[in-house]
Design a protein around this motif. Structure first.
Motif, PDB file in Angstrom:
ATOM      1  N   LEU A 154       0.825  -1.210   0.000  1.00 18.30           N
ATOM      2  CA  LEU A 154       0.000   0.000   0.000  1.00 18.30           C
ATOM      3  C   LEU A 154       0.859   1.259   0.000  1.00 18.30           C
ATOM      4  CD1 LEU A 154      -2.820  -1.008   2.515  1.00 18.30           C
ATOM      5  CD2 LEU A 154      -3.012  -0.789   0.028  1.00 18.30           C
ATOM      6  N   LEU A 155       1.954   1.240   0.787  1.00 18.39           N
ATOM      7  CA  LEU A 155       2.843   2.397   0.823  1.00 18.39           C
ATOM      8  C   LEU A 155       3.559   2.589  -0.515  1.00 18.39           C
ATOM      9  CD1 LEU A 155       4.367   1.981   4.396  1.00 18.39           C
ATOM     10  CD2 LEU A 155       2.813   3.783   3.623  1.00 18.39           C
ATOM     11  N   ALA A 156       3.880   1.493  -1.201  1.00 16.89           N
ATOM     12  CA  ALA A 156       4.501   1.597  -2.528  1.00 16.89           C
ATOM     13  C   ALA A 156       3.543   2.264  -3.511  1.00 16.89           C
ATOM     14  CB  ALA A 156       4.913   0.215  -3.032  1.00 16.89           C
ATOM     15  N   VAL A 157       2.279   1.835  -3.464  1.00 16.71           N
ATOM     16  CA  VAL A 157       1.270   2.439  -4.344  1.00 16.71           C
ATOM     17  C   VAL A 157       1.100   3.917  -4.014  1.00 16.71           C
ATOM     18  CG1 VAL A 157      -1.177   2.428  -4.968  1.00 16.71           C
ATOM     19  CG2 VAL A 157       0.062   0.262  -4.704  1.00 16.71           C
ATOM     20  N   ASN A 158       1.071   4.241  -2.713  1.00 15.77           N
ATOM     21  CA  ASN A 158       0.917   5.640  -2.310  1.00 15.77           C
ATOM     22  C   ASN A 158       2.111   6.485  -2.745  1.00 15.77           C
ATOM     23  OD1 ASN A 158      -0.497   7.749  -0.610  1.00 15.77           O
ATOM     24  ND2 ASN A 158       1.481   7.672   0.439  1.00 15.77           N
ATOM     25  N   SER A 159       3.336   5.925  -2.643  1.00 17.25           N
ATOM     26  CA  SER A 159       4.529   6.649  -3.090  1.00 17.25           C
ATOM     27  C   SER A 159       4.461   6.949  -4.578  1.00 17.25           C
ATOM     28  CB  SER A 159       5.789   5.842  -2.777  1.00 17.25           C
ATOM     29  OG  SER A 159       5.987   5.717  -1.391  1.00 17.25           O
ATOM     30  N   PHE A 160       3.919   6.003  -5.341  1.00 14.71           N
ATOM     31  CA  PHE A 160       3.785   6.216  -6.781  1.00 14.71           C
ATOM     32  C   PHE A 160       2.744   7.295  -7.078  1.00 14.71           C
ATOM     33  CE2 PHE A 160       1.587   5.233 -10.782  1.00 14.71           C
ATOM     34  CZ  PHE A 160       2.646   5.336 -11.663  1.00 14.71           C
ATOM     35  N   ARG A 161       1.633   7.253  -6.354  1.00 10.87           N
ATOM     36  CA  ARG A 161       0.542   8.199  -6.627  1.00 10.87           C
ATOM     37  C   ARG A 161       0.892   9.620  -6.202  1.00 10.87           C
ATOM     38  NH1 ARG A 161      -5.089   6.069  -4.486  1.00 10.87           N
ATOM     39  NH2 ARG A 161      -5.684   7.995  -5.568  1.00 10.87           N
ATOM     40  N   THR A 162       1.726   9.752  -5.171  1.00  8.00           N
ATOM     41  CA  THR A 162       2.048  11.091  -4.650  1.00  8.00           C
ATOM     42  C   THR A 162       3.424  11.580  -5.093  1.00  8.00           C
ATOM     43  OG1 THR A 162       2.946  10.107  -2.610  1.00  8.00           O
ATOM     44  CG2 THR A 162       0.605  10.712  -2.617  1.00  8.00           C
ATOM     45  N   ARG A 163       4.043  10.873  -6.048  1.00  9.54           N
ATOM     46  CA  ARG A 163       5.372  11.285  -6.509  1.00  9.54           C
ATOM     47  C   ARG A 163       5.301  12.678  -7.124  1.00  9.54           C
ATOM     48  NH1 ARG A 163       2.823   8.639 -10.396  1.00  9.54           N
ATOM     49  NH2 ARG A 163       3.268   9.034 -12.589  1.00  9.54           N
ATOM     50  N   TYR A 188      10.756   7.919  -5.659  1.00 12.49           N
ATOM     51  CA  TYR A 188      11.010   6.717  -6.447  1.00 12.49           C
ATOM     52  C   TYR A 188      11.809   5.687  -5.650  1.00 12.49           C
ATOM     53  CZ  TYR A 188       9.345   9.615 -10.251  1.00 12.49           C
ATOM     54  OH  TYR A 188       8.562  10.414 -11.041  1.00 12.49           O
ATOM     55  N   VAL A 189      12.748   6.169  -4.835  1.00  6.05           N
ATOM     56  CA  VAL A 189      13.500   5.259  -3.969  1.00  6.05           C
ATOM     57  C   VAL A 189      12.555   4.569  -2.993  1.00  6.05           C
ATOM     58  CG1 VAL A 189      15.231   5.127  -2.136  1.00  6.05           C
ATOM     59  CG2 VAL A 189      15.666   6.534  -4.144  1.00  6.05           C
ATOM     60  N   MET A 190      11.659   5.344  -2.372  1.00  5.01           N
ATOM     61  CA  MET A 190      10.725   4.772  -1.415  1.00  5.01           C
ATOM     62  C   MET A 190       9.752   3.818  -2.096  1.00  5.01           C
ATOM     63  SD  MET A 190      11.801   5.935   1.372  1.00  5.01           S
ATOM     64  CE  MET A 190      10.514   5.383   2.462  1.00  5.01           C
ATOM     65  N   MET A 191       9.313   4.143  -3.298  1.00  2.00           N
ATOM     66  CA  MET A 191       8.402   3.269  -4.029  1.00  2.00           C
ATOM     67  C   MET A 191       9.056   1.911  -4.301  1.00  2.00           C
ATOM     68  SD  MET A 191       6.527   4.008  -7.680  1.00  2.00           S
ATOM     69  CE  MET A 191       8.116   4.174  -8.525  1.00  2.00           C
ATOM     70  N   PHE A 192      10.301   1.936  -4.748  1.00  2.00           N
ATOM     71  CA  PHE A 192      11.016   0.692  -5.014  1.00  2.00           C
ATOM     72  C   PHE A 192      11.221  -0.100  -3.729  1.00  2.00           C
ATOM     73  CE2 PHE A 192      15.093  -1.539  -4.933  1.00  2.00           C
ATOM     74  CZ  PHE A 192      14.898  -2.467  -5.943  1.00  2.00           C
ATOM     75  N   LEU A 193      11.654   0.595  -2.662  1.00  3.18           N
ATOM     76  CA  LEU A 193      11.909  -0.082  -1.399  1.00  3.18           C
ATOM     77  C   LEU A 193      10.642  -0.707  -0.827  1.00  3.18           C
ATOM     78  CD1 LEU A 193      14.372   2.177   0.602  1.00  3.18           C
ATOM     79  CD2 LEU A 193      14.727  -0.175  -0.108  1.00  3.18           C
ATOM     80  N   PHE A 194       9.550   0.057  -0.809  1.00  6.72           N
ATOM     81  CA  PHE A 194       8.298  -0.476  -0.284  1.00  6.72           C
ATOM     82  C   PHE A 194       7.840  -1.686  -1.094  1.00  6.72           C
ATOM     83  CE2 PHE A 194       7.203   3.911   1.540  1.00  6.72           C
ATOM     84  CZ  PHE A 194       7.537   3.527   2.824  1.00  6.72           C
ATOM     85  N   GLY A 195       7.981  -1.615  -2.403  1.00  9.28           N
ATOM     86  CA  GLY A 195       7.587  -2.742  -3.236  1.00  9.28           C
ATOM     87  C   GLY A 195       8.430  -3.976  -2.962  1.00  9.28           C
ATOM     88  N   PHE A 196       9.751  -3.785  -2.891  1.00  2.44           N
ATOM     89  CA  PHE A 196      10.652  -4.915  -2.616  1.00  2.44           C
ATOM     90  C   PHE A 196      10.378  -5.517  -1.246  1.00  2.44           C
ATOM     91  CE2 PHE A 196      14.581  -6.289  -0.502  1.00  2.44           C
ATOM     92  CZ  PHE A 196      14.937  -7.366  -1.313  1.00  2.44           C
TER      93      PHE A 196
END
Length: 228
Positions: free
Chosen positions: A92-101, A206-214
């Motif tokens: 969910l945090l990865a999706v949120n990081s992508f949406r709020t980038r 983008y770093v946070m999105m990748f990290l949250f996804g991984f």
């Protein structure tokens, strides 16, 4: 961990090291550290910041390891459910990081706190580092889940300490490398540190999105293993 799986220190360390790397890549604390390296009290503040990073991770880890040690090591359910919840949260945090980038066509807005770092002393640097590193949406659940893995593994006390030390060192490795490089090489590494700071400021989302996804995929995989 599933029932019947032999638990040893190597297995535990193998489980927690990827999570510890996730803690080590914390863009906002790292940007703060890199800003402090270009202030008047750079040496003392950077060392204080590193010690705060170590303290923030260690205190939370020790508390959660103690809690984990009270759990039944043969029962995989607590770790399984913890990883399931953690995995869902990170996805969910990865999706949120992508949406709020931030949009590429909009100028970056610098946080107000960046302009305040020139005036802080070592005590404030220590406190800010400890709080921002140990207590945030990414690091807190990672540290707690890893501590539960260590505490519930049923390792001898000496091996439990070793596993915890490995986690803390890996989780602090980025700050440790940056501070040591600055203290040892000074001006020689300043251009590289400036470039790293700029890159983290512009690519934080983008770093946070990748990290949250991984981390989400990793936690869900651990949950699946615990339930099978």
């Amino acid at each position: 961990m599933s029932e019947g799986r032999e638990v040893d220190m190597g297995n535990v360390i193998g489980d927690i090291v990827p999570a510890a790397f996730g803690v080590s890549i914390s863009p906002i604390p790292l940007v703060m550290l890199l800003i402090l390296l270009f202030t008047e009290r750079a040496r003392v503040n950077s060392v204080a910041f590193l010690l705060g990073w170590l303290a923030g991770v260690t205190v939370l880890l020790v508390i959660a390891v103690f809690v984990g040690s009270t759990l039944d090591g043969g029962d995989s359910s607590p770790n399984g459910w913890a990883n399931l919840v953690l995995g869902a949260l990170f996805v969910l945090l990865a999706v949120n990081s992508f949406r709020t980038r931030p949009r590429r066509d909009r100028p970056d807005k610098k946080p107000v706190w960046m302009s305040k770092l020139d005036t802080i002393g070592p005590l404030a640097a220590f406190g800010l580092s400890a709080v921002l590193t140990g207590i945030n949406a990414k690091n807190t659940p990672i540290i707690i889940a890893s501590a539960l893995t260590i505490g519930s593994a049923g390792l001898p006390p000496g091996q439990t300490v070793i596993a915890a030390v490995v986690f803390v060192l890996v989780a602090s490795s980025t700050a440790l490398v940056i501070v040591l490089a600055f203290l040892l090489f000074g001006e020689k590494v300043e251009p590289a540190l400036q470039r790293l700071r700029s890159w983290l400021e512009h690519n934080n989302a983008y770093v946070m999105m990748f990290l949250f996804g991984f981390l989400g995929v990793s936690a869900l995989s651990n949950a699946l293993q615990a339930f099978t």
